[in-house]
Each structure stands twice: as structure tokens, then as C-alpha cells.
Design a protein around this motif. Structure first.
Motif, short mmCIF file in Angstrom:
data_model
loop_
_atom_site.label_atom_id
_atom_site.label_comp_id
_atom_site.label_asym_id
_atom_site.label_seq_id
_atom_site.Cartn_x
_atom_site.Cartn_y
_atom_site.Cartn_z
N LEU A 1 45.47 46.54 51.13
CA LEU A 1 45.05 45.15 50.94
C LEU A 1 44.90 44.87 49.45
O LEU A 1 44.13 45.53 48.76
CB LEU A 1 43.71 44.89 51.64
CG LEU A 1 43.70 45.10 53.15
CD1 LEU A 1 42.29 44.95 53.68
CD2 LEU A 1 44.63 44.13 53.82
N TYR A 2 45.62 43.89 48.96
CA TYR A 2 45.54 43.54 47.55
C TYR A 2 44.67 42.31 47.38
O TYR A 2 44.92 41.26 47.99
CB TYR A 2 46.93 43.25 46.98
CG TYR A 2 46.89 42.80 45.56
CD1 TYR A 2 46.62 43.71 44.54
CD2 TYR A 2 47.07 41.47 45.22
CE1 TYR A 2 46.56 43.30 43.24
CE2 TYR A 2 47.01 41.06 43.92
CZ TYR A 2 46.75 41.98 42.92
OH TYR A 2 46.68 41.57 41.62
N GLY A 3 43.62 42.43 46.59
CA GLY A 3 42.76 41.30 46.30
C GLY A 3 41.79 40.94 47.42
O GLY A 3 41.16 39.90 47.38
N VAL A 4 41.70 41.77 48.42
CA VAL A 4 40.80 41.53 49.54
C VAL A 4 39.90 42.75 49.69
O VAL A 4 40.38 43.88 49.68
CB VAL A 4 41.59 41.29 50.85
CG1 VAL A 4 40.65 41.10 52.02
CG2 VAL A 4 42.51 40.10 50.70
N GLY A 5 38.62 42.51 49.83
CA GLY A 5 37.69 43.62 50.00
C GLY A 5 37.83 44.25 51.38
O GLY A 5 38.54 43.76 52.26
N THR A 6 37.13 45.35 51.56
CA THR A 6 37.21 46.06 52.84
C THR A 6 36.57 45.28 53.97
O THR A 6 36.93 45.47 55.12
CB THR A 6 36.55 47.45 52.74
OG1 THR A 6 35.20 47.27 52.34
CG2 THR A 6 37.29 48.32 51.75
N ALA A 7 35.63 44.42 53.66
CA ALA A 7 34.97 43.61 54.69
C ALA A 7 34.91 42.17 54.22
O ALA A 7 33.85 41.61 53.99
CB ALA A 7 33.57 44.15 54.97
N ASP A 8 36.08 41.56 54.04
CA ASP A 8 36.15 40.18 53.57
C ASP A 8 35.65 39.24 54.67
O ASP A 8 36.26 39.15 55.74
CB ASP A 8 37.58 39.84 53.18
CG ASP A 8 37.70 38.49 52.52
OD1 ASP A 8 36.67 37.97 52.06
OD2 ASP A 8 38.82 37.96 52.47
N PRO A 9 34.54 38.54 54.45
CA PRO A 9 33.97 37.69 55.50
C PRO A 9 34.90 36.54 55.89
O PRO A 9 34.95 36.15 57.05
CB PRO A 9 32.67 37.16 54.91
CG PRO A 9 32.57 37.66 53.53
CD PRO A 9 33.71 38.57 53.26
N PHE A 10 35.66 35.99 54.95
CA PHE A 10 36.57 34.89 55.27
C PHE A 10 37.66 35.34 56.23
O PHE A 10 37.96 34.66 57.21
CB PHE A 10 37.19 34.33 53.98
CG PHE A 10 38.16 33.22 54.23
CD1 PHE A 10 37.71 31.96 54.61
CD2 PHE A 10 39.53 33.43 54.10
CE1 PHE A 10 38.61 30.94 54.86
CE2 PHE A 10 40.43 32.42 54.35
CZ PHE A 10 39.97 31.16 54.72
N VAL A 11 38.25 36.49 55.97
CA VAL A 11 39.31 37.00 56.83
C VAL A 11 38.76 37.33 58.21
O VAL A 11 39.36 36.97 59.24
CB VAL A 11 39.99 38.24 56.20
CG1 VAL A 11 40.94 38.90 57.17
CG2 VAL A 11 40.70 37.86 54.92
N LEU A 12 37.61 38.01 58.26
CA LEU A 12 37.00 38.33 59.55
C LEU A 12 36.65 37.07 60.34
O LEU A 12 36.86 37.01 61.56
CB LEU A 12 35.76 39.20 59.36
CG LEU A 12 36.02 40.65 58.95
CD1 LEU A 12 34.71 41.37 58.67
CD2 LEU A 12 36.81 41.37 60.01
N ALA A 13 36.13 36.06 59.66
CA ALA A 13 35.78 34.82 60.34
C ALA A 13 37.03 34.10 60.86
O ALA A 13 37.03 33.60 61.99
CB ALA A 13 35.00 33.90 59.40
N CYS A 14 38.10 34.08 60.07
CA CYS A 14 39.33 33.42 60.51
C CYS A 14 39.95 34.14 61.70
O CYS A 14 40.39 33.49 62.66
CB CYS A 14 40.33 33.35 59.36
SG CYS A 14 39.89 32.15 58.11
N VAL A 15 40.01 35.45 61.63
CA VAL A 15 40.59 36.22 62.74
C VAL A 15 39.73 36.07 63.99
O VAL A 15 40.25 35.90 65.10
CB VAL A 15 40.76 37.70 62.34
CG1 VAL A 15 41.11 38.56 63.53
CG2 VAL A 15 41.82 37.83 61.27
N THR A 16 38.42 36.12 63.83
CA THR A 16 37.52 35.94 64.98
C THR A 16 37.70 34.56 65.60
O THR A 16 37.79 34.42 66.83
CB THR A 16 36.06 36.15 64.54
OG1 THR A 16 35.94 37.46 64.00
CG2 THR A 16 35.11 35.99 65.71
#
Length: 153
Positions: A108-123
Motif C-alpha cells: 500500500l502506497y500512501g495508505v496506513g495499515t489501518a486507514d479509517p477512510f478505506v475501512l469505512a468505505c469498504v464497510t
């Protein structure tokens, strides 16, 4: 420096960058396709489970309608059954994503291991797909005539 030296492999910086990232882009495309197929299979599976549950509760739905339950009550009943399957799956999935985030952090480039935005979008995407998969059997359940449902055995 050497004017009589032939020039070869002349290309722009975009072409050079594209060539070096070709394999990474291929892997990303392949993972995206697999993720889309997995999402489709999950939606189909959830639809099948909900449709089966509706079929098993057909007499109950007919009885509820005969007693006076509205179609909104039937919708809430069936969506509640769907949510009881969806919510634990989402919670386990998010916890698994957080646990495995460090393993895939190198990709993952430029994204942390627990990116809240990505987790929220996928959820949100998975909940929307799951609710859409629940909607068709729920609509069918609300349209069952009470006498037909009570006659079935």
C-alpha cells in the motif's frame, strides 16, 4: 560528450515510469478483479441464504399477515434477519483487516495499515451490497398472499 555515438532507447519519463510499474499495476488490476468477483459471490450467497430463510418462514409470514402485519412489518422482520447475518460478518471482517493490515502494508502506497477512510468505505460498500441482496427476498416475502402462504406445507 560523444557526438558520433548512436542514441538508442529514447523515451519519455512517463514511458520509463510506466515500464517500471507495469507489474505492480497488473497485480493491482488482478486483485481488483478478484475483489469484485468475491463481492459478487458474497452478494449471491447472501441472497441465497436470505431467500432460503424466507422460504422456510413462509407460513409464519402468512400467519403474521393474516393477523394484521403490514408489508412494512414483514420488511423489518426479514431485513432484521439479514442484518443479524451481516453485522457479525462486517465486525469480523474489519477486525481481520486490522489484524492483517501490517502484512500487506508493503503493497500500500500512501495508505496506513489501518486507514479509517478505506475501512469505512469498504464497510459501507459491503453493507450496501448485503442490504441489496436482502431486498429482493424481503420484497417477495411482503407480497405473499396470506392464504397462499398458509396453504403451503
Amino acid at each position: 560528450l560523444a557526438p558520433d555515438m548512436p542514441v538508442f532507447s529514447v523515451r519519455t519519463m512517463d514511458e520509463a515510469t510506466r515500464q517500471t510499474t507495469l507489474m505492480r499495476r497488473f497485480n493491482l488490476t488482478l486483485m481488483s478483479i478478484f475483489a469484485g468477483v468475491a463481492l459478487l459471490l458474497a452478494a449471491i450467497g447472501l441472497y441465497g441464504v436470505i431467500a432460503y430463510a424466507v422460504g422456510q418462514r413462509r407460513r409464519e409470514i402468512g400467519l403474521r399477515q393474516a393477523i394484521g402485519a403490514s408489508s412494512g412489518d414483514i420488511h423489518r422482520l426479514m431485513l432484521g434477519a439479514g442484518l443479524r447475518m451481516i453485522v457479525p460478518g462486517i465486525v469480523i471482517g474489519v477486525l481481520g483487516a486490522l489484524a492483517l493490515g501490517r502484512v500487506i502494508a508493503a503493497q500500500l502506497y500512501g495508505v496506513g495499515t489501518a486507514d479509517p477512510f478505506v475501512l469505512a468505505c469498504v464497510t459501507a460498500l459491503l453493507i450496501a451490497v448485503a442490504l441489496a441482496a436482502c431486498a429482493i427476498p424481503t420484497l417477495r416475502a411482503a407480497r405473499i398472499p396470506p392464504m397462499e402462504a398458509l396453504r403451503d406445507e
